[in-house]
Design an enzyme around this catalytic site. Structure first.
Site, short mmCIF file in Angstrom:
data_model
loop_
_atom_site.label_atom_id
_atom_site.label_comp_id
_atom_site.label_asym_id
_atom_site.label_seq_id
_atom_site.Cartn_x
_atom_site.Cartn_y
_atom_site.Cartn_z
N ASP A 178 6.85 -30.20 -4.90
CA ASP A 178 5.58 -29.79 -4.32
C ASP A 178 4.46 -29.73 -5.34
O ASP A 178 3.29 -29.57 -4.98
CB ASP A 178 5.72 -28.42 -3.63
CG ASP A 178 5.85 -28.57 -2.12
OD1 ASP A 178 5.95 -29.72 -1.65
OD2 ASP A 178 5.86 -27.55 -1.42
N LYS B 49 7.51 -23.65 1.13
CA LYS B 49 8.84 -24.26 1.07
C LYS B 49 9.29 -24.77 2.43
O LYS B 49 10.02 -25.78 2.51
CB LYS B 49 9.84 -23.24 0.52
CG LYS B 49 11.24 -23.79 0.34
CD LYS B 49 12.17 -22.73 -0.20
CE LYS B 49 13.61 -23.23 -0.24
NZ LYS B 49 14.54 -22.17 -0.72
N ASP C 24 17.77 -24.17 -4.27
CA ASP C 24 16.59 -23.95 -5.11
C ASP C 24 16.82 -24.68 -6.42
O ASP C 24 17.97 -24.91 -6.85
CB ASP C 24 16.37 -22.46 -5.36
CG ASP C 24 15.80 -21.75 -4.15
OD1 ASP C 24 15.34 -22.44 -3.22
OD2 ASP C 24 15.84 -20.50 -4.13
N GLU D 184 8.85 -23.78 -13.34
CA GLU D 184 10.20 -24.29 -13.12
C GLU D 184 10.38 -25.54 -13.98
O GLU D 184 10.12 -26.66 -13.51
CB GLU D 184 10.42 -24.59 -11.64
CG GLU D 184 10.29 -23.35 -10.77
CD GLU D 184 10.19 -23.64 -9.28
OE1 GLU D 184 10.52 -22.75 -8.50
OE2 GLU D 184 9.77 -24.77 -8.91
N ASP E 199 13.37 -18.78 5.70
CA ASP E 199 14.80 -18.96 5.86
C ASP E 199 15.40 -17.95 6.85
O ASP E 199 16.17 -18.33 7.73
CB ASP E 199 15.51 -18.84 4.50
CG ASP E 199 14.89 -17.77 3.61
OD1 ASP E 199 14.30 -16.81 4.16
OD2 ASP E 199 14.98 -17.87 2.38
#
Length: 734
Positions: free
Chosen positions: A140, A279, A303, A111, A445
């Site tokens: 993280d 997460k 995100d 990412e 989620d």
């Protein structure tokens, strides 16, 4: 303005009566198919046809029951419409509530930081009072590269936010804006200057990322980098909390003198022997840190690749929270996941327009919209475990939170927050159980949304015409399948856990909502009947074993009716939702691929985990790809390019059905005698259609095996294995 004026309304979907009528006839057809399977069961004990018949009967039972469950998603279509003008009349800027925005990232390589800060900048630039916004980035990966990029973003925001206000820029992610707008923009002097500033920042960030470390001269300029002086690694580092923009200092303003939103970097403590809960753990840490710093009553979580596409989204979402009569029990507002890189015909079936505009909308009709993990606005108190009570007025503190008696300095806040995100803070607490996001599941989620609804709250799904958030869709088959494997595995784990909707939610949410949840939770076991249909009909065609009624038989009618009606209705829904016919076909291909590979491995892995033989793992999918991969994606060419097990299974099933179709026709249908030809065609027509459709769906697979020479083809090793396995199966039964 009167308090009774509504801030949103709900409208029933059209054509509900027509769908219910068609669904009733399809249900009757499914029952007739089941009756045929039971009544025409082959008599011979232990015969190959009998066992094949039992297997296909079982598969059709599963398909039929799953179809019945899916009808819950079509039964109560209800659409939501906010009235933002009414919100603006009722509340001025000073009266609007504070909003915290959570952005999560985990790896600076998978990412890239430039993508992460584009999402952060899009959130900072909302058309919303900046003094009421606070942006939190959870890293993280504990990377100094991401921290450096965030510092660069804070400096760039001093120019970017005034530019967005002045020119009403959309979208407000600079990466997306300059990519989409550079060709047709009038190229004013301000635009050129802003583009130069962005390119210079981008070059600095990318050069640091390429080096893999922040140069000493930059580190010396900001004391925050001292956190990385003690050997920080991704899985082993102390708590890091840095308030980069606090909204109080003189330098916390943009070039026009407006206050910048708060900007906070957080990396919770990680140690090898302490579970960090992926997460969900990061989100819970963000909830605690933000409660200490800003404590906004509403939270948006994103995100890192899902940037804001509409600057009015916060105000639209608040319409659902601030209505005096209808908002008291609304816990969260979920927006659909859309993507900025999808092709016209959606080669990987992402996003599924029907799912976004019908399936997820339907769950909202039961007050049980799914929490999808990104693009979701939450009422803070519901994330903290509060139960809904009917005597609650639903009022929200709209002013800035002032619960702390003694104001703390930035340093004191940072040090206090570090204690909230160390490894031992949650020990013996209800975090991950009754508070925050639920632990123990890869799709935290979904299960978190379910637990909130079971505490008496309801949720809203809102699909605006102007897309609220845009992310990055997978551009290779391997990444797409890995993503669906993780989702389906996590959701099947929920079904097998204490959180199964039919058990945990019994009497707490509506039965239709329980069924609607299971449409997604049962993805993985749906692989079993799909695999059976993708293998046994082809093998039985080779053996000359008919599994379907003759064309002349009346029993062929329900098979044909269910197949034709279901697919015609599916096509009509897809076209109504704006998809092309080719996009619908691409989705059918991907459903075949997902169900025979990703869902199957998710099913196997979940069973293994239930037996205690392995632990849950979380896979972060890559957000960047090579240039040649991107080019083939834009040309809508399937990207195989892997010798992994899932592409191998796809190729093997494709070859098995090709051999079954060709050799089966030669053996059972093709005949010199016209009477024998019609007899064979009559007995095996429906079976031939099943194999033929699988072959047709796999045309790109055959191309990747035999024709293509680019890097996205299937490797020779896959060709050898798939042909060998298919030939072996054909020879053994032929």
């Amino acid at each position: 303005m009167e308090e009774t004026t509504s801030l949103f309304e709900r409208r029933e979907g059209r054509h509900r009566g027509a769908h219910r009528a068609v669904a009733a006839t399809v249900a009757a057809g499914i029952c007739l198919i089941w009756w045929y399977r039971a009544a025409e069961m082959p008599a011979e004990e232990g015969g190959r046809r009998r066992w094949a018949w039992i297997g296909i009967f079982f598969s059709e039972l599963l398909f039929g029951f799953y179809w019945i469950i899916t009808q819950s998603l079509r039964w109560r279509l209800t659409y939501n419409f906010p009235f933002m003008d009414n919100l603006s009349i009722r509340y001025n800027d000073d009266q609007l509530p504070n909003v915290d925005v959570f952005v999560c990232t985990a790896d600076p390589i998978i990412e890239p930081p430039i993508m992460v800060i584009s999402t952060v900048l899009s959130a900072m630039a909302y058309d919303y009072p900046t003094e009421k916004l606070a942006i939190y980035l959870s890293d993280d990966g504990g990377s100094e590269l991401t921290f450096y990029a965030l510092i660069e973003a804070s400096n760039f925001s001093k120019h970017w936010l005034p530019f967005c206000r002045k020119f009403m820029v959309e979208p407000r992610s600079p990466e997306a804006y300059f990519y989409l707008d550079s060709a047709q923009h009038h190229r004013s002097q301000e635009w050129v200057a802003m583009k130069k500033l962005y390119d210079e920042m981008k070059e600095r960030i990318n050069s640091v990322v390429e080096m893999g470390k922040v140069p000493k001269e930059i580190r010396d300029h900001n004391k925050g980098f001292s956190e990385w002086d003690c050997g920080v690694t991704k899985q082993n580092h102390q708590s890091i909390v840095k308030i980069i923009v606090d909204g109080k200092n003189d330098d916390a303003v943009d070039v026009d003198g407006y206050v910048l939103p708060k900007l906070v970097y957080m990396s919770r403590e990680k140690r090898p022997r302490h579970p960090h809960h992926f997460k969900a753990g990061a989100m819970n840490a963000l909830i605690r840190v933000s409660s200490e710093i800003s404590n906004a009553p509403f939270i948006l979580n994103l995100d890192c690749d899902m940037y804001s596409n509409n600057p009015d989204t916060i105000k639209e979402s608040l319409c659902f929270f601030l209505d005096r009569k209808k908002s008291h029990d609304i816990a969260f507002v979920q927006f659909p996941q859309d993507y900025n890189n999808v092709t016209k015909n959606k080669i990987y079936g992402i996003p599924d327009k029907v799912s976004n505009e019908i399936d997820l909308v339907a769950l909202d009709g039961y007050g049980a919209a799914l929490y999808c993990g990104t693009g979701c606005f939450h009422r803070r108190e519901t994330l903290c475990g509060k139960k809904y009570s009917k005597d609650v007025s639903g009022s929200v503190h709209l002013d800035v939170q002032t619960k702390k008696e003694v104001a703390k300095t930035v340093y004191e806040l940072e040090e206090a927050c570090k204690l909230l995100v160390d490894c031992n803070f949650e020990n013996g607490s209800q975090w991950g159980k009754e508070m925050g996001l639920i632990y123990g599941c890869p799709v935290e989620d979904i299960v978190t949304g379910l637990t909130i609804q079971c505490r008496g709250w309801r949720s809203v799904y809102y699909n605006p015409k102007k897309r609220a958030f845009l992310g990055v869709a997978p551009i290779s088959l391997d990444v797409a399948l890995v993503q669906f494997k993780r989702w389906s595995e996590g959701m099947f784990q929920i079904f097998l856990s204490k959180y199964c909707p039919f058990i945990y939610a019994h009497g707490k949410i509506k039965f239709g909502a329980q069924m609607g949840y299971c449409v997604y939770l049962l993805w993985a076991p749906l692989s079993i009947p799909m695999l059976y249909y993708a293998t046994v009909p082809a093998i039985c065609l080779l053996q000359g074993i008919p599994l379907f009624p003759e064309v002349k038989s009346l029993w062929a009618i329900p098979f044909a009716y269910v197949f034709v009606t279901h697919n015609c209705w599916s096509i009509a829904e897809a076209i109504t939702c704006g998809s092309t016919l080719k996009a619908w076909w691409n989705l059918q291909r991907m459903l075949l691929f997902r169900r025979t590979t990703a869902f199957f491995f998710a099913f196997i892995d979940t069973i293994i985990k239930q037996l205690g033989l392995s632990q849950t793992k979380f896979a972060v999918t890559a957000k960047v790809a090579a240039e040649d991969v991107s080019k083939r994606y834009e040309q809508e060419i399937l990207e195989f390019g892997s010798s992994a097990i899932m592409p191998t299974i796809i190729a093997t099933l494709a070859m098995l059905n090709l051999f079954g179709l060709l050799l089966g026709i030669i053996k059972n249908v093709a005949a010199l005698d016209l009477g024998l030809f019609y007899k064979g065609l009559n007995r095996f027509f429906l079976q031939t259609v099943v194999c033929g459709l699988i072959v047709l769906a796999n045309l790109p697979t055959y191309e990747a095996l035999f024709i293509r020479r680019d890097k996205g083809r299937l490797p020779p090793s896959v060709l050898f294995k798939s042909v060998s396995l298919a030939l072996l199966a054909s020879v053994m039964v032929y």
